[in-house]
Design an enzyme around this catalytic site. Structure first.
Site, PDB file in Angstrom:
ATOM      1  N   HIS A 177       0.840  -1.141  -0.013  1.00  0.00           N
ATOM      2  CA  HIS A 177       0.058   0.100   0.051  1.00  0.00           C
ATOM      3  C   HIS A 177       0.840   1.347  -0.146  1.00  0.00           C
ATOM      4  O   HIS A 177       0.421   2.129   0.537  1.00  0.00           O
ATOM      5  CB  HIS A 177      -0.747  -0.035   1.207  1.00  0.00           C
ATOM      6  N   SER A 214      15.503  21.909 -15.989  1.00  0.00           N
ATOM      7  CA  SER A 214      14.445  22.649 -16.233  1.00  0.00           C
ATOM      8  C   SER A 214      14.780  24.130 -16.610  1.00  0.00           C
ATOM      9  O   SER A 214      15.801  24.490 -16.514  1.00  0.00           O
ATOM     10  CB  SER A 214      13.534  22.861 -14.898  1.00  0.00           C
ATOM     11  N   LYS A 254      16.453  21.970 -10.857  1.00  0.00           N
ATOM     12  CA  LYS A 254      15.703  20.632 -11.356  1.00  0.00           C
ATOM     13  C   LYS A 254      16.590  19.574 -11.821  1.00  0.00           C
ATOM     14  O   LYS A 254      17.442  19.926 -12.790  1.00  0.00           O
ATOM     15  CB  LYS A 254      14.610  21.069 -12.213  1.00  0.00           C
ATOM     16  N   GLU A 266      10.303   8.421 -16.755  1.00  0.00           N
ATOM     17  CA  GLU A 266       8.929   9.174 -17.174  1.00  0.00           C
ATOM     18  C   GLU A 266       8.689   8.889 -18.560  1.00  0.00           C
ATOM     19  O   GLU A 266       7.405   8.495 -18.700  1.00  0.00           O
ATOM     20  CB  GLU A 266       9.052  10.710 -16.684  1.00  0.00           C
TER      21      GLU A 266
END
Ligand code: ARG
Length: 465
Positions: free
Chosen positions: A163, A284, A290, A297
């Protein structure tokens, strides 16, 4: 690509009295995407011509002219000197027309005893067989990389989750081997699919077979197929081999996508479990701090198109009557894109995975923070004669105390622990440590470091054999 529109140029133009509508010509053409089959189309034609000569349908001289001509066409294509023509519809008619331009009337004999229907089915199978072999190698490279990393991290302790809540400590190596097992099944599925891909449709002709005395065993042998297909109608219409490949791909991508999801989570400041090398990340344009995990992804994102292609092909087939229908021309783009996507994702992962570095201290801290040895404490009580349900209750109370005090079970004093059960003795601290917990799960499939090392050794043997 040229766009001349003369009835006479069409190999099938004989019974037509007006040229194809210009839009329809473009709409029905596949050459824009099926030209990638040129190599397999040509080797299929060479095998077909060789067989026709062996059974006496072509003379040896005609066969030689055809083979030389086809090799010259191939060289033209590879030199970028081939003008693909939309009015010649597809790769098959483009290649054949150029052959006839080169060698004259003998070129027109190549299509004896076959149809584009068995030709295209053969081309796709030859193409897919080669791509399966490339994909199998890339998958193998990724598996090797995972084993390397799992071995390096056999002793590294992290929280295991259910979970997405801290459950029990596990070793990072053990966690990685879970991904390895999924890839083993994917590799098995791929090889199983290859068996059904490697069956030769050529000889089915348009749908019913041909009146020429062809010998399909010869062509199958020349092309490295396991055998010729059994039924001509099935041969020209079946695309379930491509669907099967796409379902292999959808499952593989689903696994890579789940793996990606974890890598993305683990690189976040909130987890901070691993570092991906800079060369697999991007920055970024606005936020200077970043470092984004773009590769995982994108792999996660690309799963969508692969799953979509599987559904496209299933839907493409679902209502087709026997035998060949033009619908089947729509099989190629989903299949090609699936192949390209899977190859790209596997390459990125095979390169990236061995370069992942674990932040062992952070993983360890996270395992300590989440009361991950609570089950070990319950098991300790059970081994001293407490019924499991009572042990569960006792440990639950100890955890509630730890939550209130912001302390892990291993950070409590013996007196504190004994508030919950006086059966607890000094030896409890052996089971409350993270090492004690993982080492205790010492059986086949368990998380203990020596089990991880044994699993890596077995997997290496399996990979080599
Ligand atoms: N371009 C066609 C395809 O991809 C080749 C077969 C065409 N056959 C036909 N009878 N029109 O399926």
């Amino acid at each position: 690509m040229t766009d001349s529109n003369k009835t006479s140029e069409k190999p099938w133009g004989g019974r037509f009295s007006e040229p194809t509508d210009a839009f329809v010509e473009r709409f029905t053409a596949s050459v824009g995407f099926d030209q990638r089959l040129y190599h397999h189309d040509i080797i299929g034609s060479i095998a077909h011509a060789t067989m026709l000569a062996e059974v006496g349908v072509l003379t040896a001289d005609e066969k030689d002219q055809i083979i030389e001509g086809l090799q010259a066409v191939k060289a033209d294509i590879e030199a970028g000197e081939f003008q693909w023509s939309v009015s010649l519809e597809d790769v098959h008619m483009n290649v054949e027309a150029r052959l006839t331009d080169r060698i004259g009337i003998t070129g027109k004999k190549l299509h004896t005893g076959r149809s584009r229907n068995d030709q295209v089915a053969t081309d796709i199978r030859l193409y897919l067989r080669d791509e399966i072999d490339v994909i199998a190698e890339e998958l193998q490279r990724l598996r090797q990389g995972l084993l390397e990393l799992a071995e390096r991290e056999a002793d590294t302790i992290m929280p295991g989750f259910t979970h997405l809540q801290t459950a029990q400590p596990v070793t990072f190596g053990h966690h990685l081997l879970a991904w390895y097992e999924m890839l083993v099944r994917d590799a098995d599925r791929l090889q199983d699919c290859r068996k059904r891909v490697n069956v030769m449709p050529l000889g089915a002709a348009a749908l019913a077979g041909t009146t020429y005395p062809i010998d399909r065993a010869i062509t199958a042998r020349l092309l490295g197929f396991d055998r010729p297909s059994e039924n001509s109608l099935d041969s020209v219409s079946d695309r379930d081999f491509a669907i099967e490949f796409c379902s292999f791909a959808a499952l593989l991508m689903t696994h890579l996508s789940r793996f990606s999801e974890e890598l993305v989570l683990w690189t976040s400041a909130q987890f901070d479990f691993i570092d991906l090398p800079d060369r697999f990340c991007t920055g970024s344009s606005i936020m200077p701090q970043k470092k984004n995990p773009d590769v995982p992804e994108l792999v996660r994102g690309k799963t969508g198109r692969v799953n979509g292609h599987l559904v496209s092909l299933l839907t493409l087939m679902k209502s087709q009557p026997l035998a060949y229908n033009k619908d089947n021309q729509e099989d190629k783009e989903p299949l090609f894109d699936t192949v390209d996507t899977v190859k790209g994702c596997l390459k990125a992962y095979a390169d990236m995975v061995p370069a992942i570095s674990a932040k062992a201290d952070n993983m360890r801290d996270a395992a300590r923070r989440g009361f991950s040895t609570a089950t070990d404490l319950a098991d300790y009580l059970v081994k001293k004669g407490v019924p499991f349900r009572d042990a569960h209750e006792i440990v639950g109370k100890a955890v509630a105390f730890g939550v209130a005090e912001s302390r892990d079970l291993s950070e409590m004093t013996l007196a504190e622990l004994r508030q919950f059960s006086d059966i607890i003795g000094e030896d409890v601290f052996g089971v409350l440590t993270l090492e004690g917990s993982v080492n205790a799960r010492n059986h086949l499939g368990g998380t203990a470091p020596n089990q991880v090392r044994a699993a890596v050794a077995r997997a290496r043997q399996q990979l080599a054999g």
